[in-house]
Design a protein around this motif. Sequence first.
Motif, PDB file in Angstrom:
ATOM      1  N   ARG A  58       0.832  -1.210   0.000  1.00 51.97           N
ATOM      2  CA  ARG A  58       0.000   0.000   0.000  1.00 51.97           C
ATOM      3  C   ARG A  58       0.867   1.261   0.000  1.00 51.97           C
ATOM      4  NH1 ARG A  58      -3.937  -2.718  -1.864  1.00 51.97           N
ATOM      5  NH2 ARG A  58      -4.962  -4.125  -0.424  1.00 51.97           N
ATOM      6  N   VAL A  59       1.945   1.239   0.761  1.00 47.05           N
ATOM      7  CA  VAL A  59       2.843   2.405   0.809  1.00 47.05           C
ATOM      8  C   VAL A  59       3.409   2.684  -0.579  1.00 47.05           C
ATOM      9  CG1 VAL A  59       5.030   3.269   1.712  1.00 47.05           C
ATOM     10  CG2 VAL A  59       3.437   2.110   3.248  1.00 47.05           C
ATOM     11  N   VAL A  60       3.870   1.646  -1.251  1.00 47.06           N
ATOM     12  CA  VAL A  60       4.444   1.817  -2.598  1.00 47.06           C
ATOM     13  C   VAL A  60       3.372   2.300  -3.570  1.00 47.06           C
ATOM     14  CG1 VAL A  60       5.483   0.601  -4.563  1.00 47.06           C
ATOM     15  CG2 VAL A  60       6.290   0.147  -2.225  1.00 47.06           C
ATOM     16  N   GLU A  61       2.166   1.748  -3.493  1.00 49.33           N
ATOM     17  CA  GLU A  61       1.094   2.139  -4.418  1.00 49.33           C
ATOM     18  C   GLU A  61       0.687   3.596  -4.213  1.00 49.33           C
ATOM     19  OE1 GLU A  61      -1.114  -2.222  -4.995  1.00 49.33           O
ATOM     20  OE2 GLU A  61      -1.947  -0.720  -3.619  1.00 49.33           O
ATOM     21  N   VAL A  62       0.550   4.026  -2.951  1.00 47.24           N
ATOM     22  CA  VAL A  62       0.191   5.420  -2.686  1.00 47.24           C
ATOM     23  C   VAL A  62       1.312   6.351  -3.149  1.00 47.24           C
ATOM     24  CG1 VAL A  62      -0.247   7.104  -0.855  1.00 47.24           C
ATOM     25  CG2 VAL A  62      -1.368   4.874  -0.783  1.00 47.24           C
ATOM     26  N   ASN A  63       2.552   5.975  -2.913  1.00 48.63           N
ATOM     27  CA  ASN A  63       3.688   6.765  -3.383  1.00 48.63           C
ATOM     28  C   ASN A  63       3.649   6.917  -4.893  1.00 48.63           C
ATOM     29  OD1 ASN A  63       6.661   7.818  -3.027  1.00 48.63           O
ATOM     30  ND2 ASN A  63       6.776   6.215  -4.585  1.00 48.63           N
ATOM     31  N   ASN A  64       3.446   5.818  -5.591  1.00 49.65           N
ATOM     32  CA  ASN A  64       3.456   5.857  -7.053  1.00 49.65           C
ATOM     33  C   ASN A  64       2.269   6.642  -7.615  1.00 49.65           C
ATOM     34  OD1 ASN A  64       5.714   4.289  -6.873  1.00 49.65           O
ATOM     35  ND2 ASN A  64       4.770   2.408  -7.647  1.00 49.65           N
ATOM     36  N   HIS A  65       1.135   6.653  -6.885  1.00 48.38           N
ATOM     37  CA  HIS A  65      -0.036   7.379  -7.378  1.00 48.38           C
ATOM     38  C   HIS A  65       0.147   8.887  -7.263  1.00 48.38           C
ATOM     39  CE1 HIS A  65      -4.277   8.197  -8.202  1.00 48.38           C
ATOM     40  NE2 HIS A  65      -4.267   9.025  -7.157  1.00 48.38           N
ATOM     41  N   TYR A  66       0.732   9.341  -6.160  1.00 45.52           N
ATOM     42  CA  TYR A  66       0.845  10.777  -5.922  1.00 45.52           C
ATOM     43  C   TYR A  66       2.201  11.353  -6.320  1.00 45.52           C
ATOM     44  CZ  TYR A  66      -3.519  10.397  -3.301  1.00 45.52           C
ATOM     45  OH  TYR A  66      -4.828  10.181  -2.934  1.00 45.52           O
ATOM     46  N   ARG A  67       3.203  10.518  -6.445  1.00 42.23           N
ATOM     47  CA  ARG A  67       4.541  10.990  -6.823  1.00 42.23           C
ATOM     48  C   ARG A  67       4.959  10.311  -8.121  1.00 42.23           C
ATOM     49  NH1 ARG A  67       7.489  10.106  -0.933  1.00 42.23           N
ATOM     50  NH2 ARG A  67       6.835  12.049   0.065  1.00 42.23           N
ATOM     51  N   THR A  68       4.410  10.788  -9.190  1.00 41.90           N
ATOM     52  CA  THR A  68       4.650  10.142 -10.487  1.00 41.90           C
ATOM     53  C   THR A  68       6.111  10.239 -10.941  1.00 41.90           C
ATOM     54  OG1 THR A  68       3.962  12.198 -11.590  1.00 41.90           O
ATOM     55  CG2 THR A  68       2.276  10.504 -11.250  1.00 41.90           C
ATOM     56  N   SER A  69       6.844  11.220 -10.408  1.00 45.46           N
ATOM     57  CA  SER A  69       8.249  11.376 -10.809  1.00 45.46           C
ATOM     58  C   SER A  69       9.198  10.580  -9.908  1.00 45.46           C
ATOM     59  CB  SER A  69       8.647  12.859 -10.774  1.00 45.46           C
ATOM     60  OG  SER A  69       8.510  13.381  -9.461  1.00 45.46           O
ATOM     61  N   ALA A  70       8.666   9.945  -8.889  1.00 51.04           N
ATOM     62  CA  ALA A  70       9.513   9.176  -7.960  1.00 51.04           C
ATOM     63  C   ALA A  70       8.927   7.794  -7.721  1.00 51.04           C
ATOM     64  CB  ALA A  70       9.661   9.934  -6.645  1.00 51.04           C
ATOM     65  N   LYS A  71       8.480   7.171  -8.807  1.00 57.31           N
ATOM     66  CA  LYS A  71       7.849   5.867  -8.684  1.00 57.31           C
ATOM     67  C   LYS A  71       8.870   4.778  -8.352  1.00 57.31           C
ATOM     68  CE  LYS A  71       3.760   6.448 -11.627  1.00 57.31           C
ATOM     69  NZ  LYS A  71       3.027   5.898 -12.787  1.00 57.31           N
ATOM     70  N   ILE A  72       8.370   3.773  -7.644  1.00 57.66           N
ATOM     71  CA  ILE A  72       9.152   2.575  -7.363  1.00 57.66           C
ATOM     72  C   ILE A  72       8.523   1.422  -8.134  1.00 57.66           C
ATOM     73  CG2 ILE A  72       9.768   0.905  -5.552  1.00 57.66           C
ATOM     74  CD1 ILE A  72       9.834   3.235  -3.592  1.00 57.66           C
ATOM     75  N   ASP A  73       9.339   0.668  -8.821  1.00 60.04           N
ATOM     76  CA  ASP A  73       8.835  -0.444  -9.618  1.00 60.04           C
ATOM     77  C   ASP A  73       8.160  -1.457  -8.696  1.00 60.04           C
ATOM     78  OD1 ASP A  73       8.301  -2.510 -11.313  1.00 60.04           O
ATOM     79  OD2 ASP A  73      10.310  -2.627 -12.182  1.00 60.04           O
ATOM     80  N   PRO A  74       6.853  -1.645  -8.790  1.00 59.85           N
ATOM     81  CA  PRO A  74       6.156  -2.572  -7.879  1.00 59.85           C
ATOM     82  C   PRO A  74       6.608  -4.012  -8.055  1.00 59.85           C
ATOM     83  CG  PRO A  74       4.668  -1.851  -9.631  1.00 59.85           C
ATOM     84  CD  PRO A  74       5.910  -1.023  -9.760  1.00 59.85           C
ATOM     85  N   ARG A  75       7.252  -4.325  -9.175  1.00 56.60           N
ATOM     86  CA  ARG A  75       7.686  -5.708  -9.402  1.00 56.60           C
ATOM     87  C   ARG A  75       8.796  -6.133  -8.452  1.00 56.60           C
ATOM     88  NH1 ARG A  75       8.837  -5.395 -15.736  1.00 56.60           N
ATOM     89  NH2 ARG A  75       9.829  -3.495 -14.938  1.00 56.60           N
ATOM     90  N   ILE A  76       9.512  -5.155  -7.852  1.00 58.95           N
ATOM     91  CA  ILE A  76      10.585  -5.548  -6.930  1.00 58.95           C
ATOM     92  C   ILE A  76      10.006  -6.160  -5.658  1.00 58.95           C
ATOM     93  CG2 ILE A  76      12.055  -3.697  -7.824  1.00 58.95           C
ATOM     94  CD1 ILE A  76      11.701  -2.269  -5.128  1.00 58.95           C
ATOM     95  N   LEU A  77       8.730  -5.853  -5.375  1.00 61.31           N
ATOM     96  CA  LEU A  77       8.099  -6.431  -4.184  1.00 61.31           C
ATOM     97  C   LEU A  77       7.923  -7.937  -4.326  1.00 61.31           C
ATOM     98  CD1 LEU A  77       5.373  -3.729  -3.411  1.00 61.31           C
ATOM     99  CD2 LEU A  77       7.699  -3.912  -2.513  1.00 61.31           C
ATOM    100  N   GLU A  78       7.816  -8.407  -5.576  1.00 64.58           N
ATOM    101  CA  GLU A  78       7.701  -9.847  -5.810  1.00 64.58           C
ATOM    102  C   GLU A  78       9.026 -10.558  -5.543  1.00 64.58           C
ATOM    103  OE1 GLU A  78       6.372 -10.264  -9.790  1.00 64.58           O
ATOM    104  OE2 GLU A  78       4.540  -9.082  -9.502  1.00 64.58           O
ATOM    105  N   ARG A  79      10.111  -9.787  -5.493  1.00 63.73           N
ATOM    106  CA  ARG A  79      11.438 -10.371  -5.270  1.00 63.73           C
ATOM    107  C   ARG A  79      11.987  -9.955  -3.902  1.00 63.73           C
ATOM    108  NH1 ARG A  79      14.889  -9.112 -10.584  1.00 63.73           N
ATOM    109  NH2 ARG A  79      16.223 -10.706  -9.622  1.00 63.73           N
TER     110      ARG A  79
END
Length: 494
Positions: free
Chosen positions: A382-403
């Motif tokens: 949820r933290v990563v998703e909220v970050n990526n939604h509101y901070r489009t220039s500082a997104k974190i690749d959600p795929r790293i959470l799978e690893r």
Amino acid sequence: MTDSLIHQLNYSKIYQDDMQTRILNAQLRDYFFDQDSAAIKYRLLADLAPFFDSDDLSKLNPITLDQFVYAFMEKICNVYDRQPVFQFEEGVNDGQKDAFTKLMEEVRIHRMMHENFMRCRLHNTILATVKWSRTLDRIFIEGGYNIGNTFIIEHPEYQYEAALVAYETLSWDNKTRWIVWDREHNEHYATDDMPKWDPQSRMVTSDKIPIPGAANVKAPAVWPWTIYHYKLQNDFWGNGLDGIVQLCRSINVLLTVLNDDSIRETIRILILNFNPAGARGEDGHLKTGLTHPIYSESKVGNTVAPSGQVVSADLYTDQILSLIEKLTDLVSSMHNIPNPIKSQLTDNLAGVTLRMKNEPLLQQWEKDQAIMRPYDIDLVTRVVEVNNHYRTSAKIDPRILERMTIVYSDPSIVTDEKAELEIEPLKWQSGISSPVDYVQGKHPNMTEAEAEEMIRKNIDIYNELMGMKISVAVPGDEQNLNGDKEPPAGANEN
């Protein structure tokens, strides 16, 4: 009116009364957990009120253990005694890992994990939400949403999931409003009062006020809530640990009784052979104690001299202290922890005895870790998703959470390190463990290479300082951890 309708109305009233009681109990749990001294003292005086009038009550010196419930919860919630570690598989981009670490530090993830766990154990069910402050450009986590302050509608297909979440707060214009997240209809808005829910249409019928910055009541493309259930009970919320609060309330009453002379005087029983006169309380009872003397009414011709007898003047100090200790011992033993308010002597226990003593705590730690792991992963997501939604220039690749894996450290309990070290080499020789595994167990943030390097460095320092040469063999490894090659097979044969 038909019998079925009467039954339905009676059931509805019972349900509403029960729900109101559960809400009040949850609010009480929060007061004690948050160490709200004013609220705890108010509760103590309310507990004593049935036995004293307002004048006597105002003169009391209340004694409260404000930190008791929080300290108790800390003892039974040991999953986060040592901070868990986020480990990524090989090949994950270092820049992404650094950005992830920075984001976790921003939301104080370890502190929030621990606090959410304690609140979850106390209430059984809580919700945590991830928010973004536009003004501060900051992501943060808010926990503490429970049955005492949150309205939910259960999902029609799974009662332990929420289709709608609403909570009361001071809104953007300093008015108290309810903030609503409707997952079923993908809406996010405010209402002036508690949302009115129509179970037939499964819709909120209250007037919907758009959140500032939004053109309508359509929800953002992110669901910010994580729902924690410690146990799945009879409904969404289940039942909290009210017994811990009741224990603290009882101790507060007993300590106040023990400390205050005006209360202790009421323990004494006085038998008189005359009609007494004196000060009377608000409900008409005759008041007693050092500050309220009693005397005989004047009667002409009374040939019997007025007298009185104190039947029992014991103040029960030792008994009260013993009762407090036994009550706390009883509840503590149910949760496999020592008494949090009792002075603990350091036991000189043998390794096996110490292990047996800690075994229930270790078993509970393993169970709690299994319960919390999916919630921790969900919260991080949820933290990563909220970050990526509101901070489009500082997104974190959600795929790293799978690893990514969350590695939990062993709880901070007393162990017999000498006995543990004596057993470890036997494990190494049998091939079920190694020095590297042992070091990683003590330092879960270390990689295998870092653990091996630490062992080699420590051995080199020991050899240099002590003038001795030691070696630790790793089963299946052709090289000892002090760097010496093992002799080839048959090298020592003549």
